[in-house]
Design a protein around this motif. Structure first.
Motif, PDB file in Angstrom:
ATOM      1  N   ARG A  49       2.574  23.255  -8.349  1.00  0.00           N
ATOM      2  CA  ARG A  49       0.554  22.209  -8.645  1.00  0.00           C
ATOM      3  C   ARG A  49       1.198  21.460 -10.562  1.00  0.00           C
ATOM      4  N   LYS A  50       0.441  20.229 -10.612  1.00  0.00           N
ATOM      5  CA  LYS A  50       0.100  20.461 -12.029  1.00  0.00           C
ATOM      6  C   LYS A  50      -1.315  20.712 -12.518  1.00  0.00           C
ATOM      7  N   LEU A  51      -1.263  20.778 -13.887  1.00  0.00           N
ATOM      8  CA  LEU A  51      -2.210  21.608 -14.578  1.00  0.00           C
ATOM      9  C   LEU A  51      -2.623  20.740 -15.581  1.00  0.00           C
ATOM     10  N   ARG A  52      -3.749  20.240 -15.597  1.00  0.00           N
ATOM     11  CA  ARG A  52      -4.775  19.053 -16.700  1.00  0.00           C
ATOM     12  C   ARG A  52      -4.722  19.821 -17.545  1.00  0.00           C
ATOM     13  N   GLN A  53      -4.654  19.384 -18.731  1.00  0.00           N
ATOM     14  CA  GLN A  53      -4.368  19.311 -20.123  1.00  0.00           C
ATOM     15  C   GLN A  53      -6.415  19.856 -20.194  1.00  0.00           C
ATOM     16  N   SER A  54      -5.872  20.649 -21.675  1.00  0.00           N
ATOM     17  CA  SER A  54      -7.484  21.037 -22.309  1.00  0.00           C
ATOM     18  C   SER A  54      -7.711  20.060 -22.822  1.00  0.00           C
ATOM     19  N   GLU A  55      -8.693  19.331 -23.427  1.00  0.00           N
ATOM     20  CA  GLU A  55      -8.996  18.776 -23.237  1.00  0.00           C
ATOM     21  C   GLU A  55     -10.189  18.832 -25.104  1.00  0.00           C
ATOM     22  N   GLY A  56     -10.218  20.192 -25.425  1.00  0.00           N
ATOM     23  CA  GLY A  56     -10.054  20.511 -26.490  1.00  0.00           C
ATOM     24  C   GLY A  56     -11.379  20.975 -27.176  1.00  0.00           C
ATOM     25  N   SER A  57     -12.320  21.224 -25.542  1.00  0.00           N
ATOM     26  CA  SER A  57     -14.258  20.922 -25.867  1.00  0.00           C
ATOM     27  C   SER A  57     -14.436  22.446 -26.384  1.00  0.00           C
ATOM     28  N   GLN A  58     -15.377  22.541 -26.873  1.00  0.00           N
ATOM     29  CA  GLN A  58     -16.049  23.747 -26.841  1.00  0.00           C
ATOM     30  C   GLN A  58     -16.575  24.054 -26.030  1.00  0.00           C
ATOM     31  N   ASP A  59     -17.062  23.261 -24.862  1.00  0.00           N
ATOM     32  CA  ASP A  59     -17.479  23.411 -24.097  1.00  0.00           C
ATOM     33  C   ASP A  59     -17.140  24.321 -22.557  1.00  0.00           C
ATOM     34  N   ASP A  60     -18.230  26.026 -22.203  1.00  0.00           N
ATOM     35  CA  ASP A  60     -17.837  26.982 -21.916  1.00  0.00           C
ATOM     36  C   ASP A  60     -17.132  26.427 -20.327  1.00  0.00           C
ATOM     37  N   HIS A  61     -18.221  25.626 -19.982  1.00  0.00           N
ATOM     38  CA  HIS A  61     -17.920  25.109 -18.254  1.00  0.00           C
ATOM     39  C   HIS A  61     -16.564  25.065 -18.486  1.00  0.00           C
ATOM     40  N   ALA A  62     -15.963  23.709 -19.420  1.00  0.00           N
ATOM     41  CA  ALA A  62     -14.766  22.971 -18.973  1.00  0.00           C
ATOM     42  C   ALA A  62     -13.531  24.532 -19.452  1.00  0.00           C
ATOM     43  N   ILE A  63     -14.071  25.179 -19.944  1.00  0.00           N
ATOM     44  CA  ILE A  63     -12.699  26.379 -20.505  1.00  0.00           C
ATOM     45  C   ILE A  63     -12.802  27.237 -19.650  1.00  0.00           C
ATOM     46  N   GLN A  64     -13.862  27.857 -18.900  1.00  0.00           N
ATOM     47  CA  GLN A  64     -13.897  28.314 -17.740  1.00  0.00           C
ATOM     48  C   GLN A  64     -13.132  27.952 -16.333  1.00  0.00           C
ATOM     49  N   GLU A  65     -13.173  26.534 -16.357  1.00  0.00           N
ATOM     50  CA  GLU A  65     -12.583  26.035 -15.054  1.00  0.00           C
ATOM     51  C   GLU A  65     -10.862  25.901 -15.221  1.00  0.00           C
ATOM     52  N   TRP A  66     -10.599  25.741 -16.672  1.00  0.00           N
ATOM     53  CA  TRP A  66      -9.360  25.517 -17.206  1.00  0.00           C
ATOM     54  C   TRP A  66      -8.361  26.534 -16.845  1.00  0.00           C
ATOM     55  N   ILE A  67      -9.025  27.540 -17.149  1.00  0.00           N
ATOM     56  CA  ILE A  67      -8.426  29.380 -16.611  1.00  0.00           C
ATOM     57  C   ILE A  67      -8.840  29.776 -15.664  1.00  0.00           C
ATOM     58  N   LEU A  68      -9.672  28.616 -14.584  1.00  0.00           N
ATOM     59  CA  LEU A  68      -8.958  29.446 -13.071  1.00  0.00           C
ATOM     60  C   LEU A  68      -8.884  28.435 -12.673  1.00  0.00           C
ATOM     61  N   ASP A  69      -8.143  27.659 -13.059  1.00  0.00           N
ATOM     62  CA  ASP A  69      -7.050  26.407 -12.724  1.00  0.00           C
ATOM     63  C   ASP A  69      -5.537  27.089 -12.565  1.00  0.00           C
ATOM     64  N   ALA A  70      -5.574  26.965 -14.350  1.00  0.00           N
ATOM     65  CA  ALA A  70      -4.395  27.963 -15.083  1.00  0.00           C
ATOM     66  C   ALA A  70      -3.798  29.644 -13.969  1.00  0.00           C
ATOM     67  N   GLU A  71      -5.068  30.641 -13.368  1.00  0.00           N
ATOM     68  CA  GLU A  71      -4.921  31.487 -12.732  1.00  0.00           C
ATOM     69  C   GLU A  71      -4.409  30.643 -11.775  1.00  0.00           C
ATOM     70  N   ARG A  72      -5.547  30.094 -11.127  1.00  0.00           N
ATOM     71  CA  ARG A  72      -4.696  30.044  -9.668  1.00  0.00           C
ATOM     72  C   ARG A  72      -2.847  28.920  -9.762  1.00  0.00           C
ATOM     73  N   ALA A  73      -2.726  28.374 -10.665  1.00  0.00           N
ATOM     74  CA  ALA A  73      -1.275  27.463 -11.140  1.00  0.00           C
ATOM     75  C   ALA A  73      -0.359  28.875 -11.248  1.00  0.00           C
ATOM     76  N   THR A  74      -0.822  29.527 -11.478  1.00  0.00           N
ATOM     77  CA  THR A  74       0.438  30.807 -11.927  1.00  0.00           C
ATOM     78  C   THR A  74       0.777  32.025 -10.739  1.00  0.00           C
ATOM     79  N   THR A  75      -0.036  31.957  -9.629  1.00  0.00           N
ATOM     80  CA  THR A  75      -0.332  33.107  -8.763  1.00  0.00           C
ATOM     81  C   THR A  75       1.097  32.882  -8.177  1.00  0.00           C
ATOM     82  N   GLY A  76       1.422  34.471  -8.434  1.00  0.00           N
ATOM     83  CA  GLY A  76       3.579  34.834  -7.946  1.00  0.00           C
ATOM     84  C   GLY A  76       4.204  34.186  -8.522  1.00  0.00           C
ATOM     85  N   HIS A  77       3.624  34.177 -10.232  1.00  0.00           N
ATOM     86  CA  HIS A  77       5.250  33.969 -11.258  1.00  0.00           C
ATOM     87  C   HIS A  77       5.597  35.417 -11.743  1.00  0.00           C
ATOM     88  N   THR A  78       5.971  35.348 -12.463  1.00  0.00           N
ATOM     89  CA  THR A  78       6.449  36.218 -13.165  1.00  0.00           C
ATOM     90  C   THR A  78       5.712  35.829 -14.834  1.00  0.00           C
TER      91      THR A  78
END
Length: 87
Positions: A49-78
């Motif tokens: 799964r590709k993970l979009r790059q963080s845009e570096g913005s201070q927007d809390d909503h964008a940061i939370q979305e990236w964190i959720l995407d990162a958690e989904r993408a790394t589920t099941g990995h060591t």
């Protein structure tokens, strides 16, 4: 049916299947490839799964979305694999 009778029935069935398998193996080795045995095995590997790059913005909503995407993408990995993926 008792456990001993079930065991005997399963043992007989196993013996019959082993004989059937040996018969096919002997026929296929002398007559070429058997139609019962697959000549090619296909293995499908899911895409990473590709993970979009963080845009570096201070927007809390964008940061939370990236964190959720990162958690989904790394589920099941060591942990080490997850870190490598995120880097």
């Amino acid at each position: 049916m008792t456990t001993e009778a079930q065991l005997k029935q399963l043992s007989d069935k196993l013996s019959a299947l082993e004989q059937q398998l040996q018969g096919r193996t002997g026929a296929s080795s002398s007559a070429g490839a058997s139609s019962a045995a697959p000549s090619q095995i296909t293995v499908k590997v899911p895409r990473e799964r590709k993970l979009r790059q963080s845009e570096g913005s201070q927007d809390d909503h964008a940061i939370q979305e990236w964190i959720l995407d990162a958690e989904r993408a790394t589920t099941g990995h060591t942990d080490a694999d997850a870190v490598d993926f995120l880097m």
